[in-house]
Scaffold this motif. Structure first.
Motif, short mmCIF file in Angstrom:
data_model
loop_
_atom_site.label_atom_id
_atom_site.label_comp_id
_atom_site.label_asym_id
_atom_site.label_seq_id
_atom_site.Cartn_x
_atom_site.Cartn_y
_atom_site.Cartn_z
N LEU A 1 -49.39 104.26 -21.17
CA LEU A 1 -49.31 104.20 -22.63
C LEU A 1 -49.90 105.47 -23.26
O LEU A 1 -49.35 106.01 -24.22
N GLU A 2 -51.00 105.94 -22.69
CA GLU A 2 -51.58 107.21 -23.17
C GLU A 2 -50.59 108.35 -22.96
O GLU A 2 -50.41 109.20 -23.83
N ALA A 3 -49.95 108.36 -21.79
CA ALA A 3 -48.99 109.43 -21.48
C ALA A 3 -47.79 109.38 -22.43
O ALA A 3 -47.31 110.43 -22.88
N VAL A 4 -47.31 108.18 -22.75
CA VAL A 4 -46.20 108.06 -23.71
C VAL A 4 -46.62 108.66 -25.05
O VAL A 4 -45.86 109.43 -25.67
N ASP A 5 -47.83 108.33 -25.51
CA ASP A 5 -48.31 108.90 -26.78
C ASP A 5 -48.38 110.42 -26.71
O ASP A 5 -47.97 111.11 -27.64
N THR B 1 -37.29 111.49 -17.98
CA THR B 1 -38.45 112.32 -18.29
C THR B 1 -38.57 113.42 -17.23
O THR B 1 -38.48 113.15 -16.04
N ASP B 2 -38.79 114.64 -17.68
CA ASP B 2 -38.98 115.77 -16.77
C ASP B 2 -40.25 115.52 -15.95
O ASP B 2 -41.32 115.26 -16.52
N PRO B 3 -40.17 115.57 -14.62
CA PRO B 3 -41.33 115.27 -13.78
C PRO B 3 -42.54 116.18 -14.03
O PRO B 3 -43.67 115.72 -14.00
N ALA B 4 -42.31 117.46 -14.29
CA ALA B 4 -43.43 118.37 -14.54
C ALA B 4 -44.14 118.02 -15.85
O ALA B 4 -45.37 118.03 -15.93
N VAL B 5 -43.37 117.70 -16.86
CA VAL B 5 -43.93 117.30 -18.16
C VAL B 5 -44.68 115.98 -18.01
O VAL B 5 -45.78 115.81 -18.55
N ARG C 1 -46.06 114.78 -15.25
CA ARG C 1 -47.26 115.03 -14.45
C ARG C 1 -48.40 115.53 -15.34
O ARG C 1 -49.54 115.08 -15.24
N ARG C 2 -48.09 116.49 -16.22
CA ARG C 2 -49.12 117.02 -17.13
C ARG C 2 -49.64 115.93 -18.07
O ARG C 2 -50.84 115.83 -18.30
#
Length: 110
Positions: free
Chosen positions: A10-14, A87-91, A93-94
């Protein structure tokens, strides 16, 4: 599909929505609310090694992008149509790394 604990997801989605706007693709959550699954491009699993997450291999055809969730016992947090691309995997991951650091900081301050 990259699966992570719900809090981190959820944090990553935000983070993804705030920083990259449309960079987040469809996202599933399980009915128990324990995990989130980010749809990523086919072939991502071969190089995915982020601790605390798993990346499920597909047979090359990917997941069915329909209004109904492709996994029993889940539902769309961000359904296809609102988020049409993977979703782009590199984005991702960050964003997951930043989310983990934010959670660690929040948990250690209290």
């Amino acid at each position: 599909m990259v699966t992570v604990p719900a809090r981190q997801g959820l944090e990553a989605v935000d983070i993804l929505r705030r920083e990259a706007g449309d960079a987040v693709g469809p996202v599933l959550h399980d009915d128990g609310g324990d995990t989130l699954g980010f749809v990523v491009p086919a072939g991502t699993a071969a190089a995915w090694d982020l601790p605390g997450s798993t990346c499920t291999r597909t047979d090359g055809r990917g997941l069915r992008m329909a209004p109904l969730p492709p996994v029993e016992g889940s539902d769309w947090l961000l359904p296809p149509g609102e988020a049409d691309r993977a979703t782009d995997p590199a984005v991702l991951r960050r964003a997951l790394g930043e989310a983990a650091r934010m959670i660690e900081a929040a948990d250690s301050c209290c």
